[in-house]
Design a protein around this motif. Structure first.
Motif, PDB file in Angstrom:
ATOM      1  N   PHE A  24       0.774  -1.256  -0.129  1.00  0.00           N
ATOM      2  CA  PHE A  24       0.006  -0.004  -0.094  1.00  0.00           C
ATOM      3  C   PHE A  24       0.922   1.116  -0.026  1.00  0.00           C
ATOM      4  CE2 PHE A  24      -3.117  -3.377   1.333  1.00  0.00           C
ATOM      5  CZ  PHE A  24      -4.269  -2.763   0.970  1.00  0.00           C
ATOM      6  N   SER A  25       0.216   2.235  -0.148  1.00  0.00           N
ATOM      7  CA  SER A  25       1.035   3.645   0.236  1.00  0.00           C
ATOM      8  C   SER A  25       1.394   4.024   1.632  1.00  0.00           C
ATOM      9  CB  SER A  25       0.127   4.609  -0.422  1.00  0.00           C
ATOM     10  OG  SER A  25       0.580   5.935  -0.086  1.00  0.00           O
ATOM     11  N   THR A  26       2.566   4.742   1.595  1.00  0.00           N
ATOM     12  CA  THR A  26       3.002   4.995   3.043  1.00  0.00           C
ATOM     13  C   THR A  26       2.053   6.109   3.845  1.00  0.00           C
ATOM     14  OG1 THR A  26       4.698   6.634   2.049  1.00  0.00           O
ATOM     15  CG2 THR A  26       5.576   4.496   2.406  1.00  0.00           C
ATOM     16  N   ASP A  27       1.231   6.577   2.996  1.00  0.00           N
ATOM     17  CA  ASP A  27       0.224   7.726   3.546  1.00  0.00           C
ATOM     18  C   ASP A  27      -0.896   7.029   4.205  1.00  0.00           C
ATOM     19  OD1 ASP A  27       1.764   9.655   2.680  1.00  0.00           O
ATOM     20  OD2 ASP A  27       0.783   9.865   0.737  1.00  0.00           O
ATOM     21  N   ASP A  28      -1.236   5.598   3.887  1.00  0.00           N
ATOM     22  CA  ASP A  28      -2.297   4.757   4.207  1.00  0.00           C
ATOM     23  C   ASP A  28      -2.027   4.611   5.785  1.00  0.00           C
ATOM     24  OD1 ASP A  28      -3.543   5.091   1.806  1.00  0.00           O
ATOM     25  OD2 ASP A  28      -2.592   3.311   1.050  1.00  0.00           O
ATOM     26  N   ALA A  35     -10.206  -1.505  -1.419  1.00  0.00           N
ATOM     27  CA  ALA A  35      -9.242  -0.362  -1.199  1.00  0.00           C
ATOM     28  C   ALA A  35      -9.928   0.919  -2.039  1.00  0.00           C
ATOM     29  CB  ALA A  35      -7.920  -0.814  -1.925  1.00  0.00           C
ATOM     30  N   ARG A  36     -10.286   0.763  -3.249  1.00  0.00           N
ATOM     31  CA  ARG A  36     -10.707   2.049  -3.924  1.00  0.00           C
ATOM     32  C   ARG A  36     -11.965   2.573  -3.222  1.00  0.00           C
ATOM     33  NH1 ARG A  36      -8.431   2.952  -9.149  1.00  0.00           N
ATOM     34  NH2 ARG A  36      -6.485   2.063  -8.956  1.00  0.00           N
ATOM     35  N   ARG A  37     -12.679   1.566  -2.665  1.00  0.00           N
ATOM     36  CA  ARG A  37     -13.861   2.321  -1.767  1.00  0.00           C
ATOM     37  C   ARG A  37     -13.701   2.893  -0.660  1.00  0.00           C
ATOM     38  NH1 ARG A  37     -16.204  -2.808  -3.407  1.00  0.00           N
ATOM     39  NH2 ARG A  37     -15.907  -3.653  -1.266  1.00  0.00           N
ATOM     40  N   ALA A  38     -12.604   2.164  -0.135  1.00  0.00           N
ATOM     41  CA  ALA A  38     -12.089   2.951   1.146  1.00  0.00           C
ATOM     42  C   ALA A  38     -10.974   4.013   1.160  1.00  0.00           C
ATOM     43  CB  ALA A  38     -11.460   1.833   1.953  1.00  0.00           C
ATOM     44  N   GLY A  39     -10.564   4.328  -0.039  1.00  0.00           N
ATOM     45  CA  GLY A  39      -9.851   5.529  -0.282  1.00  0.00           C
ATOM     46  C   GLY A  39      -8.436   5.124  -0.239  1.00  0.00           C
ATOM     47  N   GLY A  79       0.502   1.311  -3.879  1.00  0.00           N
ATOM     48  CA  GLY A  79       0.853   2.686  -3.932  1.00  0.00           C
ATOM     49  C   GLY A  79       0.215   3.516  -4.993  1.00  0.00           C
ATOM     50  N   ASP A  80      -0.823   2.947  -5.516  1.00  0.00           N
ATOM     51  CA  ASP A  80      -1.377   3.921  -6.791  1.00  0.00           C
ATOM     52  C   ASP A  80      -2.319   4.938  -6.372  1.00  0.00           C
ATOM     53  OD1 ASP A  80      -2.389   4.425  -8.971  1.00  0.00           O
ATOM     54  OD2 ASP A  80      -3.634   2.788  -9.508  1.00  0.00           O
ATOM     55  N   ILE A  81      -1.831   6.100  -6.670  1.00  0.00           N
ATOM     56  CA  ILE A  81      -2.730   7.171  -5.966  1.00  0.00           C
ATOM     57  C   ILE A  81      -3.709   7.774  -6.997  1.00  0.00           C
ATOM     58  CG2 ILE A  81      -1.198   7.899  -4.255  1.00  0.00           C
ATOM     59  CD1 ILE A  81       0.073   9.997  -6.026  1.00  0.00           C
ATOM     60  N   THR A  82      -3.882   7.137  -8.373  1.00  0.00           N
ATOM     61  CA  THR A  82      -4.771   7.814  -9.448  1.00  0.00           C
ATOM     62  C   THR A  82      -5.754   6.815  -9.379  1.00  0.00           C
ATOM     63  OG1 THR A  82      -3.723   6.279 -10.988  1.00  0.00           O
ATOM     64  CG2 THR A  82      -2.620   8.323 -10.857  1.00  0.00           C
ATOM     65  N   ASP A  83      -6.961   7.542  -9.710  1.00  0.00           N
ATOM     66  CA  ASP A  83      -8.406   7.068  -9.829  1.00  0.00           C
ATOM     67  C   ASP A  83      -9.085   7.848 -10.899  1.00  0.00           C
ATOM     68  OD1 ASP A  83     -10.778   5.826  -9.621  1.00  0.00           O
ATOM     69  OD2 ASP A  83     -10.854   5.869  -7.670  1.00  0.00           O
TER      70      ASP A  83
END
Length: 477
Positions: free
Chosen positions: A239-243, A305-309, A314-318
């Motif tokens: 995941f992203s380090t910001d999660d 994961a997309r529903r939970a933001g 590490g993909d931050i694009t949507d």
């Protein structure tokens, strides 16, 4: 009359003419009683009735003085047949008493079939030799001597092959596995579908793998089905380090728990690793479900994961969640909510879009929904879980249908809504619905009508499988 009774043939004739039919009748009733209970002893009793008792009756007659004179051949033939029948019946009876319905895990249950076959063969040979020695005065000592010498010669010639077979047989006797177990040998993993004295057959993903029992006896393997805890399928995700790690672990456990093939005896767990990586362990009902469970988990976690933001890999694009797409979705559901074109624009800041993959649960029993979802694309199966019949389908929801209509009444639902394809929905919080209902009361009446319609379909579906709709909670989402 006294002269007839005094004749040597009289009483044997009475025994045969009266006792034989009576014995046949009793054995017939005994066989029928055993057959009704599906007993394996029934064929043995039938063999006694059809062969052993009639031949015994003939022997009673020919055993009388004057019936067997000299060295007649036919009387000896009958005695030979009778002796062979006694051997067959006795061996089958012993096999039934000793090995039939053996307790699970007992030595009788683990006793290799090849050993019992060899013992049976030895007893048959000894019995035949005894019959021929007793009836025909045959010299069987020479036969046994010849068999002994032959067995020694054959044993020396095949000592390596026989040694491998014996080691395999001892492995089977130890019984470290049984039919249906999953084992791992080297890089191969499969389910045991056949075990015999020569080889073990594994059903793998690439066909049937045949492994000699001697090879298994000389190497190590893992029995995946005999662990004290359920077998676990593991995987790692990034995941992203910001999660937030806590939210990620909660999401991963929830996704894993919702997969049908996951064991109910243990809980999935997730652990945070350095570098925003997470390790997940999912307990399975069977090791054979590993591929299917991991495939379902990796698919569902992307949507979740997309529903939970959260940002899987590490993909931050949507590019799917866009303001334009949300506005189009609200315009689609506007007629169902009696909204005017200008009113839908005001909802954009309070609504959101979600996507579900096939098999995901959108609504679960026991929930009091705080949101209502309207289907944009795809189909959803609405049903009621039961203990006896599993998931009983109530209705198939299509684009435009709401999910979670009990949100308005703040009522607990008894239904489960499962995506039967990829489903796009627009989500409206219950506070938004309250505002809409105050402005457009007709929306509340439509929700009530839809709820009653679903209750009617639920009652019909449950009645068809012999179930009843719970009286206290007749509310469906």
């Amino acid at each position: 009359m006294a002269d007839i009774v005094s004749q040597p043939w009289f009483w044997p004739a009475v025994i045969v003419s009266v006792g034989l039919p009576l014995a046949l009748i009793l054995l017939t009733e005994f066989h029928n009683a055993l057959a009704r209970r599906n007993s394996r002893a029934a064929p043995i009793v039938l063999m006694v009735r059809n062969y052993l008792v009639p031949v015994a009756g003939v022997l009673v007659l020919i055993s009388q003085p004057g019936a067997w004179q000299g060295e007649g051949t036919w009387p000896r033939v009958i005695w030979t047949i009778f002796g062979l029948l006694v051997i067959v019946v006795t061996i089958n009876a012993i096999n039934h008493l000793v090995f039939h319905r053996a307790e699970k895990g007992s030595w009788r249950d683990r006793f290799p079939k090849i050993f019992s076959d060899l013992i049976r063969f030895v007893f048959i040979v000894l019995g035949i030799a005894a019959v021929f020695w007793w009836v025909w005065d045959a010299d069987v000592a020479g036969v046994f001597a010849a068999l002994g010498v032959t067995s020694i010669v054959v044993g020396l010639a095949l000592q390596h092959a026989v040694g491998s077979v014996v080691s395999g047989l001892f492995l089977i006797f130890e019984s470290p596995f049984e039919l249906g177990d999953w084992i791992e040998v080297g890089d191969e993993r499969g389910q045991i579908i056949e075990v015999n004295w020569r080889a073990v057959h594994l059903d793998t993903a690439n066909g049937i793998l045949v492994i000699p029992t001697a090879e298994l006896a000389g190497s190590s393997f893992v029995n995946l089905s005999r662990s004290p805890s359920p077998y676990e399928a593991g995987t790692e995700l990034l995941f992203s380090t910001d999660d937030p790690p806590g939210r990620v672990r909660e999401l991963l456990v929830q996704v894993a728990r919702d997969i049908p093939l996951v064991s109910e005896d243990a809980e999935p767990y997730a652990a945070a690793l350095p570098g925003a990586r997470f390790e997940v362990a999912i307990p399975l009902r069977s090791p054979g479900d590993r591929f299917a469970v991991l495939n379902a988990f990796n698919t569902r976690v992307w949507y979740a994961a997309r529903r939970a933001g959260l940002h899987l890999d590490g993909d931050i694009t949507d590019v799917w969640h866009t303001p334009g797409r949300l506005q189009d979705a609200l315009r689609k559901i506007a007629p169902a909510l009696s909204l005017k074109p200008g009113e839908t624009d005001a909802l954009a800041g309070r609504a959101r879009l979600e996507r579900y993959c096939s098999g995901e649960s959108i609504l679960r029993p026991g929930m009091i929904p705080n949101e209502t979802r309207f289907i944009l694309e795809g189909t959803v199966t609405l049903g009621i879980p039961t203990e006896e019949h599993g998931f009983v389908q109530v209705a198939q929801l299509a684009p435009g249908d709401p999910i979670g209509i009990t949100a308005l009444s703040r009522t607990q639902t008894i239904s489960r809504a499962v995506a039967s394809s990829e489903v796009d929905v627009v989500v409206l919080p219950v506070q938004v619905l309250d505002d809409i209902v105050r402005t457009h009361p007709v929306v509340a009446r439509e929700f009530v009508r839809e709820s009653e319609n679903r209750v009617h379909h639920a009652r019909t579906a449950l009645t068809a499988v012999g179930e009843r709709l719970p009286l206290a909670r007749r509310v469906l989402g």
